[in-house]
Design a protein around this motif. Sequence first.
Motif, PDB file in Angstrom:
ATOM      1  N   ASN A 497       6.835  11.917   4.088  1.00  0.00           N
ATOM      2  CA  ASN A 497       5.464  11.449   4.260  1.00  0.00           C
ATOM      3  C   ASN A 497       4.736  12.329   5.280  1.00  0.00           C
ATOM      4  OD1 ASN A 497       5.758   9.061   2.561  1.00  0.00           O
ATOM      5  ND2 ASN A 497       7.098   8.302   4.197  1.00  0.00           N
ATOM      6  N   TYR A 510      -0.147  10.451   4.018  1.00  0.00           N
ATOM      7  CA  TYR A 510      -0.072  10.823   2.598  1.00  0.00           C
ATOM      8  C   TYR A 510       1.387  10.777   2.159  1.00  0.00           C
ATOM      9  CZ  TYR A 510       0.010  13.781  -1.581  1.00  0.00           C
ATOM     10  OH  TYR A 510       0.211  14.271  -2.848  1.00  0.00           O
ATOM     11  N   ASN A 511       1.663   9.982   1.139  1.00  0.00           N
ATOM     12  CA  ASN A 511       2.994   9.917   0.550  1.00  0.00           C
ATOM     13  C   ASN A 511       3.069  10.961  -0.554  1.00  0.00           C
ATOM     14  OD1 ASN A 511       5.211   9.197  -1.199  1.00  0.00           O
ATOM     15  ND2 ASN A 511       5.279   7.208  -0.185  1.00  0.00           N
ATOM     16  N   ASN A 516       0.015   8.212  -2.611  1.00  0.00           N
ATOM     17  CA  ASN A 516      -0.730   7.178  -1.894  1.00  0.00           C
ATOM     18  C   ASN A 516      -1.255   7.709  -0.568  1.00  0.00           C
ATOM     19  OD1 ASN A 516      -0.230   5.366  -3.914  1.00  0.00           O
ATOM     20  ND2 ASN A 516       1.452   4.318  -2.859  1.00  0.00           N
ATOM     21  N   VAL A 518      -3.262   6.518   3.212  1.00  0.00           N
ATOM     22  CA  VAL A 518      -3.504   5.407   4.122  1.00  0.00           C
ATOM     23  C   VAL A 518      -4.224   5.952   5.341  1.00  0.00           C
ATOM     24  CG1 VAL A 518      -1.311   5.640   5.370  1.00  0.00           C
ATOM     25  CG2 VAL A 518      -2.442   3.404   5.252  1.00  0.00           C
ATOM     26  N   PHE A 562       2.761   2.605   3.934  1.00  0.00           N
ATOM     27  CA  PHE A 562       2.086   2.739   2.644  1.00  0.00           C
ATOM     28  C   PHE A 562       2.171   1.457   1.814  1.00  0.00           C
ATOM     29  CE2 PHE A 562       3.289   6.999   3.969  1.00  0.00           C
ATOM     30  CZ  PHE A 562       2.104   7.683   3.812  1.00  0.00           C
ATOM     31  N   GLN A 563       3.002   0.509   2.246  1.00  0.00           N
ATOM     32  CA  GLN A 563       3.120  -0.758   1.538  1.00  0.00           C
ATOM     33  C   GLN A 563       2.380  -1.893   2.245  1.00  0.00           C
ATOM     34  OE1 GLN A 563       6.281   1.158   1.892  1.00  0.00           O
ATOM     35  NE2 GLN A 563       5.503   2.013  -0.046  1.00  0.00           N
TER      36      GLN A 563
END
Length: 757
Positions: A497, A510-511, A516, A518, A562-563
Amino acid sequence: MRYFRLLLLLFFPLCLFSQDFSNQWTGHYSYFQISDTYAIENKVYAASENAVFIYDIDTRTSEPVSTVNGLSGETISTIYHSSIYEITAIGYENGLLELVIDDEVRTFIDIVDKPTIPPTQKRINNFFENEDKLYISTGFGIVEFNLERIEFGDTFFVGPAGSQINITGTVVSNNSIYATTTGNGILSADVNNPNLVDFNQWTTVVPGGYNGITFFNDQILVWENNNLVRRLDGALLTTVVTASSNILDASASSDGLTVVTSDRVSIFNPSFQEVTSITTSVEDPFLLNAASTLSNRVYLGTASRGLLEVDLGNSNVKTPVSPGGPLNNFAFRIEAFNNNLWVVFGEYNSTFNPFPLRERGISKLSADGWLNISKDEVLGATSLTHITVNPNDENQVFISSFKDGLLEINDNQATNLYDNSNSGFETFVDGNIAVFLNGSVFDNEGNLWISNSRVDNGLKRFTPGSTQTFDVDLSSLISDPLSNLGFSDTVIDRDGNLFLGSFNSGVIGYNSNTGNLVKLVGAAQANLPGDYITALEVDRNNQLWIGTLRGIRVLFNTPGVFQQNNPRTSQIIILDDEGVPQELLFEQAINDIEVDGSNNKWVATESSGVFHFSPDGQETLAHFTADNSPLPTNNVRDISVDDSTGSVYFATGKGILEFKGTATGPESNLDSVVAFPNPVRPGFSGRVTIKGLTSRANVKITDIEGNLVYEEISEGGSIQWDTTAFGRHKVASGVYLILITGEDQAETTVSKLLIVR
């Protein structure tokens, strides 16, 4: 008697014996900017910006003296050496006086601490020795210093009605002391007059403004505020030298009169005939600040090439004799990797403005010493602000320019410059190269992730060997890229990440697997003390440490961010000396955060020096400032830890310092485990370091009978033991076994440690 009482009030002795830090510190100062020189016997004493060195003509060696040896690190204005008393005097812009006596530095703060003298008038301009006195010319008057007793004497305020005026130099001739001033003429008095503190005892010999004075061939010479050297005969001045431009300095030696301008050194015989000159040229350029002549050689103190030795019989050959060092003291970013240190000197201000653009080249320190890549060898790249070494090929280095793109270095040579005209990097000014790149990091696949400021695609993936980029569009998080003036840091966690620090949008995550994005922003949403992110660091526990202009935060679960709907950071709460809970580094402006091999945190601040914390931040292991360490300033711009050696480097605007740390990165096996000191001798009060460990190795220490006295899981490649039995009491004399097991328990090793109380 009124003047004598004033003197005692003004200069009550304030001598400090400076500490020598050379056992644990190394100074990496630049010796290319020479401000003053003084030559006598077989040595040349040269002052750079905030350090000095002594060049021995016979051995052709240069010995540096810096903050590591006890100097203050302030800006030096002049230097002098007394061969009679073997004392080197160093004068500073702020009025500080330091003496080097028998390799010991003594600091005198009398002038600095006096409120009756304006700060702009405390500068020490010149030294002149007569008998046991050193006459110090300053911006406010003349100060006597007794070299035999090592103490201040009288102070002479010799302006109209005893006012403070700028004295540019003094000489003593025929029992008279002469002083030149910038606007009050040439003054004179009887040097044996016991009442020289009375301004009425001084007379104006000749009016006007003069930049200095020297004694040559039994003649008093002065140089005016232009290009003339003039001889003083009673109250008359006779021009003896007309220089091609304004004179910076003039000095006398057995080789003749040396006259210095910015582009020329001229040597004159006693009849004032020019016998030798050394002039700058397009093929061999230099800019002079000072020069001294000794033993048929002239020593040029240049503004960017250091001290150059020139034989008067062959003036075409200029030999550098300065100690090795970086190109400049203004180190903006540094990167240590595998016993090499890279340095860049570009710059942007607090609003990410790189103008005026800095063209200062690149420096590299290795086992062979300093290698400098000049500004003319970097393919025109300006404002170099970030360094990333390719971990798969340490001979390949990528350097960000906050204006011109990405500079690639291979085998110490600049080979490519990638910008909007030849790669996927983007400009925010149509038709111009305005490619503002900064923080970058390599992933496990060998890709370089780098921030591209003020454009929608603010994060780029660049693969060495290609010119194309994979773009990450950040416009969903930053609607107006021009308002986010820049990105500071880019880091990657162990899950791949990416995290970017921004000017006004907090932390961008950034994943790379899912795409994804955030954003951690605001006090209410993310518990950030400010949205200007100055530093990011992922520690060995995969936690993200965040530096801002108003303190520190930690993101403990980087993959989970990210979750989460509203991810929040946490502050570190510690107990102060009175047991009151406090936030760690509350309201402190953070410049950088780094992690060493033991997962300890090193934090550089804007105004409070460097903090060294335990892995969780609860314990302050050290706090280095300009008062208790060789740091020349409390504004530390960058830190880099060399995992291979444990050394910690600090970059400041006044030079680079190296602290010989012991926390190394993890090894791939346990073949090189060592404990030191070994044996532990009586009187040792420090910690034993055990290094050469693999990641998360189990370390047990037992006595010879098998009783366990200590156990720890290593964070990196080393641990430290305070030689106590689990913190309760010091263990007794004897042989102790160090039992080490790798994380997977497939590898073990045993070492012995002898402790003698």
